[in-house]
Write a protein that holds these residues in place. Structure first.
Motif, PDB file in Angstrom:
ATOM      1  N   PHE A   1     -29.498   4.861  -3.506  1.00 19.77           N
ATOM      2  CA  PHE A   1     -28.462   5.732  -4.063  1.00 19.77           C
ATOM      3  C   PHE A   1     -27.317   5.956  -3.080  1.00 19.77           C
ATOM      4  CE2 PHE A   1     -32.235   7.414  -6.483  1.00 19.77           C
ATOM      5  CZ  PHE A   1     -31.838   6.912  -7.711  1.00 19.77           C
ATOM      6  N   SER A   2     -27.259   5.161  -2.011  1.00 18.16           N
ATOM      7  CA  SER A   2     -26.263   5.388  -0.966  1.00 18.16           C
ATOM      8  C   SER A   2     -24.822   5.229  -1.463  1.00 18.16           C
ATOM      9  CB  SER A   2     -26.507   4.450   0.217  1.00 18.16           C
ATOM     10  OG  SER A   2     -26.344   3.105  -0.166  1.00 18.16           O
ATOM     11  N   LYS A   3     -24.616   4.422  -2.496  1.00 23.55           N
ATOM     12  CA  LYS A   3     -23.261   4.223  -3.023  1.00 23.55           C
ATOM     13  C   LYS A   3     -23.012   5.050  -4.277  1.00 23.55           C
ATOM     14  CE  LYS A   3     -22.913  -0.302  -1.026  1.00 23.55           C
ATOM     15  NZ  LYS A   3     -23.238  -1.687  -1.175  1.00 23.55           N
ATOM     16  N   THR A   4     -23.917   5.968  -4.568  1.00 24.00           N
ATOM     17  CA  THR A   4     -23.808   6.799  -5.763  1.00 24.00           C
ATOM     18  C   THR A   4     -23.267   8.172  -5.382  1.00 24.00           C
ATOM     19  OG1 THR A   4     -25.694   5.670  -6.752  1.00 24.00           O
ATOM     20  CG2 THR A   4     -25.097   7.794  -7.687  1.00 24.00           C
ATOM     21  N   ASP A   5     -22.231   8.576  -6.064  1.00 23.32           N
ATOM     22  CA  ASP A   5     -21.675   9.912  -5.849  1.00 23.32           C
ATOM     23  C   ASP A   5     -22.445  10.886  -6.731  1.00 23.32           C
ATOM     24  OD1 ASP A   5     -20.195  12.168  -5.399  1.00 23.32           O
ATOM     25  OD2 ASP A   5     -18.364  11.429  -6.368  1.00 23.32           O
ATOM     26  N   LEU A   6     -23.527  11.420  -6.186  1.00 21.96           N
ATOM     27  CA  LEU A   6     -24.395  12.304  -6.963  1.00 21.96           C
ATOM     28  C   LEU A   6     -23.664  13.558  -7.447  1.00 21.96           C
ATOM     29  CD1 LEU A   6     -27.634  11.992  -4.815  1.00 21.96           C
ATOM     30  CD2 LEU A   6     -27.242  10.993  -7.064  1.00 21.96           C
ATOM     31  N   ALA A   7     -22.718  14.025  -6.663  1.00 24.96           N
ATOM     32  CA  ALA A   7     -21.978  15.241  -7.038  1.00 24.96           C
ATOM     33  C   ALA A   7     -21.165  15.038  -8.315  1.00 24.96           C
ATOM     34  CB  ALA A   7     -21.065  15.666  -5.899  1.00 24.96           C
ATOM     35  N   SER A   8     -20.791  13.787  -8.602  1.00 27.71           N
ATOM     36  CA  SER A   8     -19.973  13.531  -9.794  1.00 27.71           C
ATOM     37  C   SER A   8     -20.811  13.423 -11.069  1.00 27.71           C
ATOM     38  CB  SER A   8     -19.164  12.240  -9.613  1.00 27.71           C
ATOM     39  OG  SER A   8     -20.030  11.120  -9.670  1.00 27.71           O
ATOM     40  N   LEU A   9     -22.125  13.430 -10.928  1.00 28.96           N
ATOM     41  CA  LEU A   9     -22.994  13.321 -12.103  1.00 28.96           C
ATOM     42  C   LEU A   9     -23.222  14.701 -12.692  1.00 28.96           C
ATOM     43  CD1 LEU A   9     -25.649  10.839 -10.675  1.00 28.96           C
ATOM     44  CD2 LEU A   9     -23.601  10.305 -11.998  1.00 28.96           C
ATOM     45  N   GLU A  10     -22.599  14.938 -13.844  1.00 32.19           N
ATOM     46  CA  GLU A  10     -22.706  16.259 -14.470  1.00 32.19           C
ATOM     47  C   GLU A  10     -23.268  16.189 -15.883  1.00 32.19           C
ATOM     48  OE1 GLU A  10     -18.920  18.189 -14.172  1.00 32.19           O
ATOM     49  OE2 GLU A  10     -18.883  18.012 -11.987  1.00 32.19           O
ATOM     50  N   THR A  11     -22.773  15.266 -16.681  1.00 30.92           N
ATOM     51  CA  THR A  11     -23.211  15.182 -18.074  1.00 30.92           C
ATOM     52  C   THR A  11     -24.290  14.115 -18.230  1.00 30.92           C
ATOM     53  OG1 THR A  11     -21.611  13.482 -18.692  1.00 30.92           O
ATOM     54  CG2 THR A  11     -20.870  15.785 -18.830  1.00 30.92           C
ATOM     55  N   GLU A  12     -24.964  14.146 -19.369  1.00 24.54           N
ATOM     56  CA  GLU A  12     -25.969  13.124 -19.679  1.00 24.54           C
ATOM     57  C   GLU A  12     -25.330  11.731 -19.645  1.00 24.54           C
ATOM     58  OE1 GLU A  12     -29.552  11.429 -20.386  1.00 24.54           O
ATOM     59  OE2 GLU A  12     -29.165  13.514 -19.855  1.00 24.54           O
ATOM     60  N   GLU A  13     -24.101  11.637 -20.133  1.00 22.74           N
ATOM     61  CA  GLU A  13     -23.390  10.356 -20.138  1.00 22.74           C
ATOM     62  C   GLU A  13     -23.153   9.850 -18.712  1.00 22.74           C
ATOM     63  OE1 GLU A  13     -22.160  13.071 -22.009  1.00 22.74           O
ATOM     64  OE2 GLU A  13     -23.168  12.296 -23.800  1.00 22.74           O
ATOM     65  N   ASP A  14     -22.855  10.761 -17.790  1.00 20.32           N
ATOM     66  CA  ASP A  14     -22.662  10.380 -16.385  1.00 20.32           C
ATOM     67  C   ASP A  14     -23.936   9.751 -15.820  1.00 20.32           C
ATOM     68  OD1 ASP A  14     -20.094  11.466 -16.481  1.00 20.32           O
ATOM     69  OD2 ASP A  14     -20.688  13.349 -15.509  1.00 20.32           O
ATOM     70  N   PHE A  15     -25.070  10.407 -16.097  1.00 21.14           N
ATOM     71  CA  PHE A  15     -26.346   9.900 -15.595  1.00 21.14           C
ATOM     72  C   PHE A  15     -26.676   8.542 -16.220  1.00 21.14           C
ATOM     73  CE2 PHE A  15     -26.914  14.354 -14.400  1.00 21.14           C
ATOM     74  CZ  PHE A  15     -27.511  14.230 -13.159  1.00 21.14           C
ATOM     75  N   GLN A  16     -26.449   8.426 -17.532  1.00 21.35           N
ATOM     76  CA  GLN A  16     -26.727   7.166 -18.235  1.00 21.35           C
ATOM     77  C   GLN A  16     -25.837   6.035 -17.715  1.00 21.35           C
ATOM     78  OE1 GLN A  16     -29.073   6.447 -20.484  1.00 21.35           O
ATOM     79  NE2 GLN A  16     -29.892   8.513 -20.484  1.00 21.35           N
ATOM     80  N   ARG A  17     -24.574   6.335 -17.512  1.00 25.92           N
ATOM     81  CA  ARG A  17     -23.628   5.319 -17.021  1.00 25.92           C
ATOM     82  C   ARG A  17     -24.037   4.829 -15.626  1.00 25.92           C
ATOM     83  NH1 ARG A  17     -19.371   7.763 -18.325  1.00 25.92           N
ATOM     84  NH2 ARG A  17     -19.176   9.044 -16.469  1.00 25.92           N
ATOM     85  N   GLU A  18     -24.409   5.763 -14.766  1.00 27.73           N
ATOM     86  CA  GLU A  18     -24.823   5.388 -13.409  1.00 27.73           C
ATOM     87  C   GLU A  18     -26.114   4.571 -13.448  1.00 27.73           C
ATOM     88  OE1 GLU A  18     -24.365   4.720  -9.516  1.00 27.73           O
ATOM     89  OE2 GLU A  18     -22.905   5.681 -10.813  1.00 27.73           O
ATOM     90  N   ALA A  19     -27.033   4.955 -14.323  1.00 37.45           N
ATOM     91  CA  ALA A  19     -28.295   4.214 -14.459  1.00 37.45           C
ATOM     92  C   ALA A  19     -28.022   2.777 -14.914  1.00 37.45           C
ATOM     93  CB  ALA A  19     -29.225   4.921 -15.436  1.00 37.45           C
ATOM     94  N   LYS A  20     -27.097   2.602 -15.852  1.00 38.49           N
ATOM     95  CA  LYS A  20     -26.744   1.258 -16.321  1.00 38.49           C
ATOM     96  C   LYS A  20     -26.128   0.427 -15.186  1.00 38.49           C
ATOM     97  CE  LYS A  20     -25.944   2.223 -21.236  1.00 38.49           C
ATOM     98  NZ  LYS A  20     -27.293   1.923 -21.627  1.00 38.49           N
TER      99      LYS A  20
END
Length: 105
Positions: free
Chosen positions: A10-29
């Motif tokens: 997750f080193s390249k993932t901006d966890l702070a920007s994940l707020e909505t379900e869509e944000d989490f789904q998009r990052e997972a994809k």
């Protein structure tokens, strides 16, 4: 979903920007292709070890060259990524979302 035991980078993932379900789904994809390869490589490593034990037990020649092993593991990872079923992909994506949520906390 504890059947997956894989460390996700997750080193390249901006966890702070994940707020909505869509944000989490998009990052997972986004993470899914690399995670599929990594999971396939872990399966390849276990398979390699099992094959070596069977060959050794049968009196066969061991193929223990580090480069051969690495090639086998990498190819298994790529093959798994290409051939994973839609169900496997969805389960893994759900697992990634779960891991993202845990890391965000």
């Amino acid at each position: 979903m504890s059947k997956f035991q894989i460390d996700i980078d997750f080193s390249k993932t901006d966890l702070a920007s994940l707020e909505t379900e869509e944000d989490f789904q998009r990052e997972a994809k986004t993470l899914l292709p690399k995670v599929l390869v990594k999971l396939g490589e872990s399966v390849g490593e276990k398979t390699w070890e099992e094959l070596q034990l069977k060959l050794q037990g049968a009196g066969g020649k061991l193929k223990s060259s580090p480069s051969e092993k690495r090639r086998f593991i990498q190819e298994t990872g790529r093959t798994y990524q290409r051939n994973a079923s839609n169900r496997e992909r969805q389960e893994l994506e759900d697992y990634i979302v779960e891991q993202l949520r845990q890391h965000k906390q």
